[in-house]
Motif scaffolding. Sequence first.
Motif, mmCIF file in Angstrom:
data_model
loop_
_atom_site.group_PDB
_atom_site.id
_atom_site.type_symbol
_atom_site.label_atom_id
_atom_site.label_comp_id
_atom_site.label_asym_id
_atom_site.label_seq_id
_atom_site.Cartn_x
_atom_site.Cartn_y
_atom_site.Cartn_z
ATOM 1 N N ALA A 181 6.455 -7.793 -8.397
ATOM 2 C CA ALA A 181 5.180 -8.507 -8.349
ATOM 3 C C ALA A 181 5.366 -9.761 -7.519
ATOM 4 C CB ALA A 181 4.716 -8.849 -9.755
ATOM 5 N N VAL A 182 4.491 -9.975 -6.554
ATOM 6 C CA VAL A 182 4.547 -11.142 -5.684
ATOM 7 C C VAL A 182 3.301 -11.976 -5.943
ATOM 8 C CG1 VAL A 182 4.682 -11.966 -3.308
ATOM 9 C CG2 VAL A 182 5.830 -9.844 -3.954
ATOM 10 N N SER A 183 3.529 -13.256 -6.315
ATOM 11 C CA SER A 183 2.430 -14.162 -6.669
ATOM 12 C C SER A 183 1.590 -13.593 -7.803
ATOM 13 C CB SER A 183 1.537 -14.443 -5.447
ATOM 14 O OG SER A 183 2.279 -15.025 -4.401
ATOM 15 N N GLY A 184 2.268 -12.939 -8.735
ATOM 16 C CA GLY A 184 1.578 -12.415 -9.907
ATOM 17 C C GLY A 184 0.831 -11.126 -9.674
ATOM 18 N N ARG A 185 0.906 -10.553 -8.505
ATOM 19 C CA ARG A 185 0.182 -9.301 -8.204
ATOM 20 C C ARG A 185 1.189 -8.215 -7.858
ATOM 21 N NH1 ARG A 185 -3.693 -10.968 -3.503
ATOM 22 N NH2 ARG A 185 -4.286 -8.751 -3.661
ATOM 23 N N ARG A 186 1.055 -7.082 -8.499
ATOM 24 C CA ARG A 186 1.965 -5.966 -8.310
ATOM 25 C C ARG A 186 1.684 -5.268 -6.980
ATOM 26 N NH1 ARG A 186 6.664 -4.721 -10.429
ATOM 27 N NH2 ARG A 186 5.861 -5.183 -12.526
ATOM 28 N N LEU A 187 2.753 -4.952 -6.218
ATOM 29 C CA LEU A 187 2.618 -4.164 -4.992
ATOM 30 C C LEU A 187 2.544 -2.680 -5.338
ATOM 31 C CD1 LEU A 187 5.332 -5.944 -2.824
ATOM 32 C CD2 LEU A 187 2.881 -6.281 -2.699
ATOM 33 N N LYS A 188 1.776 -1.957 -4.586
ATOM 34 C CA LYS A 188 1.640 -0.522 -4.828
ATOM 35 C C LYS A 188 1.920 0.240 -3.542
ATOM 36 C CE LYS A 188 -1.421 3.015 -6.719
ATOM 37 N NZ LYS A 188 -2.773 3.318 -7.256
ATOM 38 N N LEU A 189 2.955 1.105 -3.569
ATOM 39 C CA LEU A 189 3.279 1.972 -2.430
ATOM 40 C C LEU A 189 2.580 3.302 -2.633
ATOM 41 C CD1 LEU A 189 7.112 1.236 -2.061
ATOM 42 C CD2 LEU A 189 5.161 -0.084 -1.250
ATOM 43 N N LYS A 190 1.666 3.654 -1.721
ATOM 44 C CA LYS A 190 0.781 4.801 -1.940
ATOM 45 C C LYS A 190 1.228 6.078 -1.224
ATOM 46 C CE LYS A 190 -3.245 1.769 -2.433
ATOM 47 N NZ LYS A 190 -4.607 1.465 -1.914
ATOM 48 N N TYR A 191 1.733 5.951 -0.002
ATOM 49 C CA TYR A 191 1.914 7.137 0.837
ATOM 50 C C TYR A 191 3.026 6.853 1.832
ATOM 51 C CZ TYR A 191 0.653 10.795 4.242
ATOM 52 O OH TYR A 191 0.662 11.862 5.100
ATOM 53 N N MET A 192 3.801 7.889 2.178
ATOM 54 C CA MET A 192 4.922 7.723 3.103
ATOM 55 C C MET A 192 4.999 8.913 4.040
ATOM 56 S SD MET A 192 8.947 7.102 2.153
ATOM 57 C CE MET A 192 10.172 6.733 3.401
ATOM 58 N N THR A 193 5.279 8.654 5.305
ATOM 59 C CA THR A 193 5.467 9.721 6.290
ATOM 60 C C THR A 193 6.443 9.251 7.362
ATOM 61 O OG1 THR A 193 4.319 11.255 7.780
ATOM 62 C CG2 THR A 193 3.567 8.986 7.780
ATOM 63 N N GLN A 194 7.093 10.203 8.011
ATOM 64 C CA GLN A 194 7.987 9.859 9.109
ATOM 65 C C GLN A 194 7.195 9.846 10.398
ATOM 66 O OE1 GLN A 194 11.571 12.182 9.426
ATOM 67 N NE2 GLN A 194 12.313 11.074 11.231
ATOM 68 N N VAL A 195 7.193 8.726 11.095
ATOM 69 C CA VAL A 195 6.396 8.578 12.304
ATOM 70 C C VAL A 195 7.203 8.825 13.566
ATOM 71 C CG1 VAL A 195 4.719 7.029 11.255
ATOM 72 C CG2 VAL A 195 6.800 6.072 12.247
ATOM 73 N N LYS A 196 8.526 8.790 13.477
ATOM 74 C CA LYS A 196 9.345 9.006 14.668
ATOM 75 C C LYS A 196 10.754 9.381 14.262
ATOM 76 C CE LYS A 196 10.869 5.446 17.034
ATOM 77 N NZ LYS A 196 12.321 5.439 16.744
ATOM 78 N N ALA A 197 11.482 9.930 15.233
ATOM 79 C CA ALA A 197 12.925 10.154 15.107
ATOM 80 C C ALA A 197 13.596 9.414 16.263
ATOM 81 C CB ALA A 197 13.253 11.640 15.144
ATOM 82 N N ARG A 198 14.930 9.474 16.309
ATOM 83 C CA ARG A 198 15.694 8.912 17.426
ATOM 84 C C ARG A 198 15.466 7.414 17.609
ATOM 85 N NH1 ARG A 198 16.949 12.946 21.317
ATOM 86 N NH2 ARG A 198 16.616 11.477 22.983
ATOM 87 N N PRO A 199 15.706 6.540 16.634
ATOM 88 C CA PRO A 199 16.211 6.788 15.279
ATOM 89 C C PRO A 199 15.070 7.092 14.310
ATOM 90 C CG PRO A 199 15.990 4.444 15.616
ATOM 91 C CD PRO A 199 15.584 5.094 16.913
ATOM 92 N N PRO A 200 15.388 7.567 13.095
ATOM 93 C CA PRO A 200 14.342 7.874 12.121
ATOM 94 C C PRO A 200 13.542 6.629 11.741
ATOM 95 C CG PRO A 200 16.435 8.842 11.472
ATOM 96 C CD PRO A 200 16.727 7.935 12.624
ATOM 97 N N GLY A 201 12.221 6.749 11.803
ATOM 98 C CA GLY A 201 11.324 5.655 11.430
ATOM 99 C C GLY A 201 10.274 6.153 10.468
ATOM 100 N N PHE A 202 9.991 5.383 9.422
ATOM 101 C CA PHE A 202 9.086 5.813 8.353
ATOM 102 C C PHE A 202 7.996 4.769 8.157
ATOM 103 C CE2 PHE A 202 13.309 7.482 7.647
ATOM 104 C CZ PHE A 202 13.086 8.828 7.422
ATOM 105 N N MET A 203 6.775 5.252 7.904
ATOM 106 C CA MET A 203 5.635 4.380 7.645
ATOM 107 C C MET A 203 5.214 4.556 6.188
ATOM 108 S SD MET A 203 3.533 2.151 8.941
ATOM 109 C CE MET A 203 3.534 2.397 10.715
#
Length: 475
Positions: free
Chosen positions: A403-425
């Motif tokens: 929680a940052v500044s009293g508010r919880r972060l929420k990670l909703k969705y993940m995908t790989q946007v590139k390789a060479r090197p591997p990059g994830f959004m």
Amino acid sequence: MSFTVAIVGRPNVGKSTLFNRLVGKKLALVDDTPGVTRDRRPGDARLDDLRFTIIDTAGLEESGPETLQGRMRQQTEAAIDEADMTLFVVDAKYGLTPHDKMFAEILRRRGKPVVLVANKAEARGSDGGFYDAFTLGLGEPVAISAEHGQGLHDLRDAIVEAIGEDVAFPPEIDEPETDIDLEPTDLLEGEEDDEEPAYDDTKPLRVAIVGRPNAGKSTLINRYLGEERLLTGPEAGITRDSISVDWEWRGRTVRLFDTAGMRRKAKVQEKLEKLSVADTLRAIKFAETVVIVFDATIPFEKQDLHIVDFVLREGRAAVLAFNKWDMIEDRQALLADLREKTERLLPQARGIRAVTVSGQTGDGLDRLMQSVVDTDKVWNRRISTAKLNRWLDAQTMQHPPPAVSGRRLKLKYMTQVKARPPGFMISCTRPEAVPESYTRYLINNLRKDFDMPGVPIRVYYRASTNPFEGRKKKR
């Protein structure tokens, strides 16, 4: 290419300038200092309608075979023997020297076609040097200015006359046309999201060999090629240009880049060394996998760590090679020490592959190339979105975002946007507030759970879009 041409001459007559002019790129280092070029460098030349392979060489000097100049001359003579013809460059501004006459005799004994080139013909007072060139007995010289591109059409005519039109313009071979019928479905169907593309082990591989001066980079490449292709010796800093050589390993084409040694930035003062280091940095950016060569007798110098960090920040796949292993006596003790230091000093490349090798004896070179290929597979890897989101759910349940500044972060969705090197959004709330420590937690678990050791991994965040944002509230 239809034929091969070697550029030869004494030091500082403009051979590398002519080479750069013919290939259309600034590939070879050029400086007023004599003897800049040391290794022979091939390139694809274009001169009007002519297409051929050009080889830049070191300046011809009279010296003993055990000296550096003598070994440079051996590289030049190897280029002359390899080529179909020679461009013998003399300095029309300075005039002939006894060395020019001696090397003209060497070329005459070789019995191959020679075109005499009088460079720097644009300079005032160059007429005397141009007419003196007739005394070499190699025919009429061609007056050019490699710096300004003058006289190149005359050079083209002289090359065609010397090599012959049948060699200069070989007949084109018509390849049979193959009709490939593609159904509309073949063009429209894409890969399923859950399918991960297979690694193409037939694709050519680009590998740069980097490290501190005198770590044994050129010796390593010569051992791979099985010949003294690159200049080596006990002197530090022999290599100046980044030289590429093609080679085959288990049926796969590999382009190896030999580079100049990289010293600490504070010690690099001379202009020529700065040019060499800049050439090395370009080779790293052009390569796919980078082998960082350590001297096993003095490993993990501060500069070694800087080089590894630069390679990883550039996003290249990295492999460590501890060279000169044949000089180590207590190998087991040193091996344990190297493992401990690798894990402790390179936390940003956890699991990086490291191999002990010897460029002199050839030990470990096959294992090194296997590590290069394995690292390249990881560097090219793509992971399906479905697997990534199942993994992300498990990670956030096991260790929720803070929680940052009293508010919880929420990670909703993940995908790989590139390789060479591997990059994830990762789509999340308040991406700017995600702590660096939580990003490191995700990267370390990505390495472990998806078996991605030793390659740089990028994780980006973005805010999820609200489809109702900007709409007025209806009453």
